[in-house]
Design a protein around this motif. Structure first.
Motif, PDB file in Angstrom:
ATOM      1  N   GLN A  77      23.730-109.149 -18.048  1.00 41.57           N
ATOM      2  CA  GLN A  77      23.760-107.664 -18.137  1.00 41.57           C
ATOM      3  C   GLN A  77      23.301-107.014 -17.078  1.00 41.57           C
ATOM      4  N   ALA A  78      22.328-107.347 -16.262  1.00 47.47           N
ATOM      5  CA  ALA A  78      21.845-106.926 -15.027  1.00 47.47           C
ATOM      6  C   ALA A  78      22.630-107.075 -13.939  1.00 47.47           C
ATOM      7  N   VAL A  79      23.462-108.356 -13.871  1.00 42.59           N
ATOM      8  CA  VAL A  79      24.395-108.026 -12.816  1.00 42.59           C
ATOM      9  C   VAL A  79      25.528-107.467 -13.049  1.00 42.59           C
ATOM     10  N   GLU A  80      25.900-107.058 -14.158  1.00 42.17           N
ATOM     11  CA  GLU A  80      27.032-106.008 -14.576  1.00 42.17           C
ATOM     12  C   GLU A  80      26.647-104.700 -14.097  1.00 42.17           C
ATOM     13  N   GLN A  81      25.079-104.543 -14.439  1.00 39.25           N
ATOM     14  CA  GLN A  81      24.600-103.039 -13.981  1.00 39.25           C
ATOM     15  C   GLN A  81      24.392-102.934 -12.630  1.00 39.25           C
ATOM     16  N   ASP A  82      24.460-104.088 -11.875  1.00 41.31           N
ATOM     17  CA  ASP A  82      24.235-103.953 -10.424  1.00 41.31           C
ATOM     18  C   ASP A  82      22.346-103.956 -10.184  1.00 41.31           C
ATOM     19  N   ARG A  83      21.872-104.533 -11.085  1.00 43.06           N
ATOM     20  CA  ARG A  83      20.236-104.716 -11.048  1.00 43.06           C
ATOM     21  C   ARG A  83      20.078-106.097 -10.952  1.00 43.06           C
ATOM     22  N   ASP A  84      20.214-106.402  -9.407  1.00 50.18           N
ATOM     23  CA  ASP A  84      19.902-107.844  -9.248  1.00 50.18           C
ATOM     24  C   ASP A  84      18.364-108.034  -9.322  1.00 50.18           C
TER      25      ASP A  84
END
Length: 275
Positions: A77-84
């Motif tokens: 989910q974090a990757v999908e939201q560009d929250r590496d």
């Protein structure tokens, strides 16, 4: 070996002898069987505790696995939201949980190995207990049979000794009875043959003969005295007349015949002569 060592050895020997005499095989076997059952229960309890601990670790492992899935989902989910940054933190937690899972799996495997070993030992112990129980009952039955046989043998031995004493008593009583019967038969035979009467009569005849000889001697002596007196009187008075003497003798004879005591003595003499 010193004195104290020898004394200790003697004391232990005496104590062991007393314990052996006081030991009841039935109680000893039952006690040993109960001890084995207690050990089996301890093993079962240890297996149960070990299984419980393993189950706790397995539950903890499942929770960690759920957290791993959760952290993995968070990272996506974090990757999908560009929250590496969030994805990186979720993956780090996932890695920690996975490391804990590996440790738990090692612990669970060790507990499983221990549990398997304990179960195997428990099964072996249980088989031995069952075998011991069968052997225990067999030994108790054999001991009871041996004890009964020993009591019977002792009773037979005692009865044999007692019967031997009774037989000896009966034999002695039989011998004494036969002796008494033989004596009684001998006495009856002697009495029937007249031996007792002849012995008594011989004694009476002897006494009687002695009395007669004594009386005859006295009579003869008195007769000789009378003859001497008569001869002396006749020789000195032939011319003076023997009629006076005869008259005096006749008077004496009449006086003697008239005396009751003399008559009684004469009757006794006559009776003795007749007998």
């Amino acid at each position: 070996m010193g004195i104290l060592s020898r004394a200790s050895y003697v004391i232990r020997s005496k104590v062991n002898a007393v314990l052996n005499r006081a030991e009841d095989p039935h109680e000893t076997l039952d006690y040993s069987y109960e001890q084995l059952r207690d050990e089996l229960q301890d093993v079962k309890k240890g297996i149960a505790d070990l299984t419980t601990q393993k189950k706790r670790l397995e539950i903890q492992k499942r929770r960690l696995e759920e957290n791993v899935e959760k952290h993995n989902e968070q990272a996506r989910q974090a990757v999908e939201q560009d929250r590496d940054d969030l994805a990186r933190r979720a993956l780090e937690k996932k890695k920690q949980k996975m490391s804990q899972i590996e440790d738990l799996e090692t612990q669970i495997a060790d507990l499983q190995n221990t549990q398997d070993s304990l179960v195997e030992k428990k099964d072996t112990l249980q088989r031995r207990i069952e075998e011991f129980r069968t052997e225990k009952e067999t030994m108790k039955a054999r001991h009871e049979a041996a004890e009964a046989s020993a009591r019977v043998s002792e009773a037979m031995t005692g009865a044999g000794d007692e019967m031997e004493n009774v037989s000896r008593s009966i034999e002695r009583a039989r011998d004494q009875t036969e002796d008494m019967e033989a004596r009684a038969a001998a006495m009856d035979e002697l009495e029937d043959s007249g031996a007792f009467e002849s012995a008594l009569s011989d004694e009476s005849d002897l006494e009687r003969e002695l009395d007669e000889l004594r009386d005859d001697g006295e009579v003869e002596a008195e007769l000789e005295t009378l003859k001497s007196e008569a001869g002396t009187g006749g020789g000195g008075g032939d011319s003076t007349g023997g009629g006076d003497v005869d008259i005096e003798l006749d008077d004496d004879a009449e006086s003697v015949a008239a005396d009751p005591e003399v008559e009684a003595e004469l009757d006794d003499i006559k009776r003795d002569e007749e007998q």
